[in-house]
Design an enzyme around this catalytic site. Structure first.
Site, short mmCIF file in Angstrom:
data_model
loop_
_atom_site.label_atom_id
_atom_site.label_comp_id
_atom_site.label_asym_id
_atom_site.label_seq_id
_atom_site.Cartn_x
_atom_site.Cartn_y
_atom_site.Cartn_z
N GLY A 1 0.85 -1.07 0.00
CA GLY A 1 -0.03 0.03 -0.08
C GLY A 1 0.96 1.14 -0.02
CB CYS B 1 5.45 -4.03 0.22
SG CYS B 1 6.48 -2.76 -0.28
CG MET B 2 1.84 -0.66 4.37
SD MET B 2 0.66 0.47 3.99
CE MET B 2 1.71 1.94 3.94
CD GLN C 1 6.90 -0.44 4.86
OE1 GLN C 1 5.77 -0.09 4.64
NE2 GLN C 1 7.99 -0.32 4.00
CG HIS D 1 6.30 -5.94 -4.44
ND1 HIS D 1 5.00 -5.71 -4.16
CD2 HIS D 1 6.82 -4.96 -4.01
CE1 HIS D 1 4.89 -4.57 -3.48
NE2 HIS D 1 6.01 -3.93 -3.37
CD GLU E 1 3.63 -8.67 -5.74
OE1 GLU E 1 4.05 -9.35 -4.72
OE2 GLU E 1 3.29 -7.37 -6.02
N1 LIG Z 1 4.88 -1.18 -2.10
C1 LIG Z 1 4.57 -0.79 -0.76
O1 LIG Z 1 3.78 -1.46 -0.31
C2 LIG Z 1 5.38 0.44 -0.27
C3 LIG Z 1 5.02 0.52 1.01
C4 LIG Z 1 5.18 1.75 1.71
N2 LIG Z 1 4.26 2.65 1.08
C5 LIG Z 1 6.77 2.42 1.17
O2 LIG Z 1 6.86 3.36 0.46
O3 LIG Z 1 7.58 1.83 1.93
#
Ligand SMILES: NC(=O)CC[C@H](N)C(=O)O
Length: 384
Positions: free
Chosen positions: A246, A274-275, A278, A357, A359
């Site tokens: 995200g 990714c997000m 995090q 990623h 995917e």
């Molecule tokens: N691709 C993502 O999920 C990016 C996660 C978050 N927005 C970042 O820039 O680190």
């Protein structure tokens, strides 16, 4: 099909650096964080990845648009970038799947682009100074005036952009990767037994190819809005929970972190990308920070304990601070370019995540095994 115009356009960065070029896509003025992507393929997937919301993407590949755009390569329902920057634009796409030129497509979606830019110089600038806000305009061609607009825009740090891209209502996803494109030998060769696990995916701005890969591995995927409560999620009786990619600053997505923290108590398998990675880290007590210019491209090496290095697709501007991880959490992967955290897992519970990623879309398939790993965790959890 309209040819690319020779209408003048201006790009100004927050530090005053100015580049002049020509317009493609829509006319107008946009302001966003200027970042660069080094991928040599997949511009349509990049443009439509919701993680790029609020950003102006510089493509370092020297010519964009050669293969046009097509309805199948959309990673979400529309392009999400705020603007695009290119060295050169191909006005006459040539590909059997192409239905529209890149320029017409961006114009249709009111997204401005600028081409004729020395993208190597611009990328070096961003690498040296760091990612910063900037603007593209076809209307304001005075650099000082455009810069004053840039100065009024908020910085990416602290921005919660999830509500702009998350689904409004829950939906089910069942479409796997098209058989023509399936690359996993185990999935392509046989009518592999489909495990039929139910996965609830929390949508922070999910890419369609994540949904396709989960469906290819036999999951029934229920996608829910980012503000869905843990209680509602658990009512679906999921075998596993998926935390999506995200846009924006993960630390600002406090609702997602609270929900995830609540969900972890159920001890069900959790996989984050990714997000999602995090947010899993934040909910396990870690902190995130903003990288100088981020990682966006298709050849980012990740590894640590594994003997093989994975070449991965990445797109992020924030990362987990390794010092902030608690003892219960283990780092599984590092980005081997700068040693930042690229993957983690809980030492005793079935929670794991990657900053990159698996995917792809676009990108290499080295990390696809992580979807299988998620399936295995759900299998194990069921046996307990
Ligand atoms: N691709 C993502 O999920 C990016 C996660 C978050 N927005 C970042 O820039 O680190």
């Amino acid at each position: 099909m309209s040819l690319v115009s020779a209408q003048s356009a201006l790009l100004v960065l927050a530090d005053g650096t100015t580049y002049r070029g020509w317009s493609f896509g829509a006319s107008g003025t946009v302001i966003g964080e200027v970042v660069f992507n080094t991928g040599m393929t997949g511009y349509q997937e990049v443009l439509t990845d919701p993680s790029y919301l609020g950003q102006i993407v510089t493509f370092t590949y020297p010519e964009l648009g050669n293969t046009g755009v097509n309805p199948e390569d959309e990673e979400s329902q529309r392009p999400q970038v705020r603007g695009a920057i290119a060295r050169n634009i191909c006005a006459r796409p040539s590909n059997w799947r192409s239905t529209q030129s890149l320029s017409d497509y961006l114009k249709h979606h009111h997204i401005p682009g600028i081409y004729g830019i020395d993208t190597r110089a611009l990328t070096r600038k961003i690498r040296t100074v760091g990612a910063m806000n900037g603007a593209i305009s076809t209307e304001i061609l005075d650099p000082a005036e455009l810069r004053s607009r840039v100065e009024q825009a908020p910085s990416m740090a602290g921005l919660n952009l999830v509500k702009e891209v998350t689904t409004q209502t829950m939906y089910e996803w069942s479409e796997p990767t098209d058989r023509v494109w399936e690359f996993s030998p185990s999935l392509a060769s046989s009518e592999a037994a489909k495990p039929g696990y139910t996965v609830v995916a929390i949508d922070f701005g999910i890419k369609r190819n994540i949904l396709r890969r989960l469906a290819s591995y036999g999951c029934r995927v229920i996608v829910v809005p980012a503000n869905t409560s843990a209680e509602e999620i658990l009512k679906y009786n999921p075998d596993g929970i998926f935390l999506s990619n995200g846009p924006g600053d993960p630390a600002a997505v406090t609702e997602g972190v609270t929900t995830t923290r609540e969900l972890l108590k159920a001890n069900k398998p959790v996989f984050g990308i990714c997000m999602g990675h995090q947010i899993l880290g934040l909910s396990l007590g870690a902190e995130t920070f903003k990288l100088k210019f981020g990682h966006r491209g298709l050849n980012q090496p990740a590894g640590l304990k594994q003997r093989q290095v994975e070449i991965t697709s990445q797109n992020h501007g924030f990362a987990i601070n390794p010092e902030s991880l608690s003892d219960g959490v283990e780092i599984t992967h590092l980005n081997l370019n700068d040693q930042t955290v690229a993957g983690l897992k809980h030492k005793s519970l079935p929670f794991f995540s990657v900053q990159y990623h698996p995917e792809a879309s676009p990108g290499p398939h080295d990390a696809d095994y992580l979807f299988e790993q998620f399936i295995q965790q759900m299998e194990q959890a069921k046996r307990l």
